[in-house]
Design an enzyme around this catalytic site. Structure first.
Site, PDB file in Angstrom:
ATOM      1  N   ALA A 245      36.624  39.645  30.464  1.00 55.27           N
ATOM      2  CA  ALA A 245      37.356  40.184  29.489  1.00 55.27           C
ATOM      3  C   ALA A 245      36.902  40.200  27.961  1.00 55.27           C
ATOM      4  O   ALA A 245      37.464  41.198  27.458  1.00 55.27           O
ATOM      5  CB  ALA A 245      38.848  39.824  29.969  1.00 55.27           C
TER       6      ALA A 245
ATOM      7  N   GLN B 207      33.634  41.433  36.017  1.00 52.78           N
ATOM      8  CA  GLN B 207      35.004  40.897  36.610  1.00 52.78           C
ATOM      9  C   GLN B 207      36.083  41.944  36.024  1.00 52.78           C
ATOM     10  O   GLN B 207      37.026  41.819  36.428  1.00 52.78           O
ATOM     11  CB  GLN B 207      35.354  39.425  36.052  1.00 52.78           C
TER      12      GLN B 207
ATOM     13  N   HIS C 168      35.873  42.855  41.047  1.00 55.01           N
ATOM     14  CA  HIS C 168      37.343  42.813  40.915  1.00 55.01           C
ATOM     15  C   HIS C 168      37.667  44.152  41.106  1.00 55.01           C
ATOM     16  O   HIS C 168      39.133  44.623  40.951  1.00 55.01           O
ATOM     17  CB  HIS C 168      37.978  42.167  39.628  1.00 55.01           C
TER      18      HIS C 168
HETATM   19  P1  OAD Z   1      39.175  35.156  30.345  1.00 51.83           P
HETATM   20  O1  OAD Z   1      40.235  35.769  29.740  1.00 51.83           O
HETATM   21  O2  OAD Z   1      39.473  34.104  31.198  1.00 51.83           O
HETATM   22  O3  OAD Z   1      38.132  34.645  29.433  1.00 51.83           O
HETATM   23  C1  OAD Z   1      37.710  35.867  28.342  1.00 51.83           C
HETATM   24  C2  OAD Z   1      36.818  34.683  27.354  1.00 51.83           C
HETATM   25  O4  OAD Z   1      36.251  35.809  26.565  1.00 51.83           O
HETATM   26  C3  OAD Z   1      37.525  33.819  26.734  1.00 51.83           C
HETATM   27  O5  OAD Z   1      36.827  32.475  26.665  1.00 51.83           O
HETATM   28  C4  OAD Z   1      37.563  34.214  25.123  1.00 51.83           C
HETATM   29  O6  OAD Z   1      37.721  33.097  24.155  1.00 51.83           O
HETATM   30  C5  OAD Z   1      36.448  35.067  25.091  1.00 51.83           C
HETATM   31  N1  OAD Z   1      36.342  36.375  24.165  1.00 51.83           N
HETATM   32  C6  OAD Z   1      37.431  37.066  23.844  1.00 51.83           C
HETATM   33  N2  OAD Z   1      37.164  38.010  23.040  1.00 51.83           N
HETATM   34  C7  OAD Z   1      35.644  37.805  22.726  1.00 51.83           C
HETATM   35  C8  OAD Z   1      34.807  38.443  21.795  1.00 51.83           C
HETATM   36  N3  OAD Z   1      35.264  39.626  21.077  1.00 51.83           N
HETATM   37  N4  OAD Z   1      33.473  38.145  21.908  1.00 51.83           N
HETATM   38  C9  OAD Z   1      33.239  37.075  22.475  1.00 51.83           C
HETATM   39  N5  OAD Z   1      34.203  36.350  23.431  1.00 51.83           N
HETATM   40  C10 OAD Z   1      35.291  36.581  23.448  1.00 51.83           C
HETATM   41  O7  OAD Z   1      38.605  36.600  31.010  1.00 51.83           O
HETATM   42  P2  OAD Z   1      37.843  36.332  32.315  1.00 51.83           P
HETATM   43  O8  OAD Z   1      36.787  35.244  32.495  1.00 51.83           O
HETATM   44  O9  OAD Z   1      37.248  37.897  32.489  1.00 51.83           O
HETATM   45  O10 OAD Z   1      40.913  38.513  37.443  1.00 51.83           O
HETATM   46  O11 OAD Z   1      38.739  36.040  33.682  1.00 51.83           O
HETATM   47  C11 OAD Z   1      38.283  36.548  34.938  1.00 51.83           C
HETATM   48  C12 OAD Z   1      39.554  36.930  35.734  1.00 51.83           C
HETATM   49  O12 OAD Z   1      40.830  36.235  35.452  1.00 51.83           O
HETATM   50  C13 OAD Z   1      39.805  38.291  35.409  1.00 51.83           C
HETATM   51  O13 OAD Z   1      39.013  39.370  35.900  1.00 51.83           O
HETATM   52  C14 OAD Z   1      41.146  38.579  35.944  1.00 51.83           C
HETATM   53  C15 OAD Z   1      41.867  37.227  35.688  1.00 51.83           C
HETATM   54  O14 OAD Z   1      42.760  36.906  36.522  1.00 51.83           O
HETATM   55  C16 OAD Z   1      41.770  39.529  38.273  1.00 51.83           C
HETATM   56  O15 OAD Z   1      42.407  40.393  37.470  1.00 51.83           O
HETATM   57  C17 OAD Z   1      41.774  39.724  39.411  1.00 51.83           C
END
Ligand code: OAD
Length: 246
Positions: free
Chosen positions: A24, A101, A119
């Site tokens: 994300a 994801q 996903h």
């Molecule tokens: P997370 O929200 O867990 O992690 C996103 C990471 O990106 C965090 O560590 C932020 O600090 C970092 N971040 C945010 N903006 C940024 C930027 N501009 N540059 C660099 N880093 C940045 O999201 P995911 O790991 O994608 O599942 O979460 C995995 C899954 O959890 C998602 O796909 C979703 C959720 O439940 C479903 O919807 C099924």
């Protein structure tokens, strides 16, 4: 940090097969909130984690759609970020597979040709009773008006996003791509969600991580850039594609 950028550029310039795993955080600069970052929707309590839980959805689809329709609306109008465009551009120099994801479809909008959406996506809906599928567009008005899109059989329609409690898509293909890659980039993911979090364990090459804040399971041998994804994209692009816009 310049040193890290240069090292990452050196690794990429010697890469033949790249696997990019995105989360994300790559799309926050496009206006889509992440989940667990500083302004994440779980961090701020905008919604609870069970919003994407299959049993919770079956119990109360309206609760999901009240949130989901706004989330999908934001994703629909979001444009590719510099990092999405940089990843697309890497295809010129190396075989590039994106495993995402994210459900926002932005890698496809940027033109990436080999994308595995672990996903799923919001572009279609499936009836939980009879299994009939519908294009999201055809049901959009019903979603906006009622928070409760319904199949012609009367069953509740769920978006084809992978909810907790459902298998993810193309997992074996993603593991194989990880095993075959010589470089892996993890971009904008806390990597806390199974099974995407297993992908690095299938990989033996050089790892570059671009994420603001901690990422589960990375090791001290990984090259970690704790910076904005777009900044990394712009700086890497200057080295790998000098004089060109991304
Ligand atoms: P997370 O929200 O867990 O992690 C996103 C990471 O990106 C965090 O560590 C932020 O600090 C970092 N971040 C945010 N903006 C940024 C930027 N501009 N540059 C660099 N880093 C940045 O999201 P995911 O790991 O994608 O599942 O979460 C995995 C899954 O959890 C998602 O796909 C979703 C959720 O439940 C479903 O919807 C099924």
């Amino acid at each position: 940090m310049e040193n890290h950028i240069q090292k990452a550029a050196d690794i990429l310039s010697h890469t033949e097969r790249l696997l990019v795993l995105t989360g994300a955080g790559i799309s926050t600069s496009a206006g889509i909130p992440d989940f667990r970052g500083d302004k994440g929707i779980y961090t701020l309590g905008t919604v609870s984690e069970d919003i994407f839980d299959l049993r919770a959805f079956r119990d109360d689809p309206k609760r999901f759609w009240e949130f989901g329709k706004k989330f999908i609306f934001t994703m629909e109008k979001a444009a590719p970020t510099p990092m999405h465009r940089f990843i697309k551009k890497l295809e010129i120099r190396m075989e590039t597979t994106v495993v995402t994801q994210n459900i926002d479809g932005i890698h496809e909008k940027a033109g990436s040709t080999d994308v595995i959406e672990l996903h799923g996506s919001f572009s279609s809906l499936t009836c939980l009773s009879c299994g009939k599928t519908y294009a999201y567009k055809g049901k959009q008005d019903q979603i906006m008006e009622t928070n409760s899109p319904i199949c012609e059989c009367g069953g509740a329609l769920k978006p084809d996003i992978v909810f907790f409690g459902e298998p993810v898509q193309d997992l074996k293909k993603a593991f194989k791509k990880a095993a075959d890659a010589d470089t892996m980039m993890i971009i904008g993911s806390s990597l806390t969600v199974y099974p995407a979090s297993l992908l690095p364990s299938y990989f033996k090459g050089k790892m570059i991580v671009v994420n603001k804040g901690p990422v589960s399971g990375i090791t001290i041998t990984d090259l970690f850039l704790d910076i904005e994804a777009d900044r990394a994209a712009i700086e890497l692009s200057k080295i790998l594609f000098p004089g060109e816009e991304i």
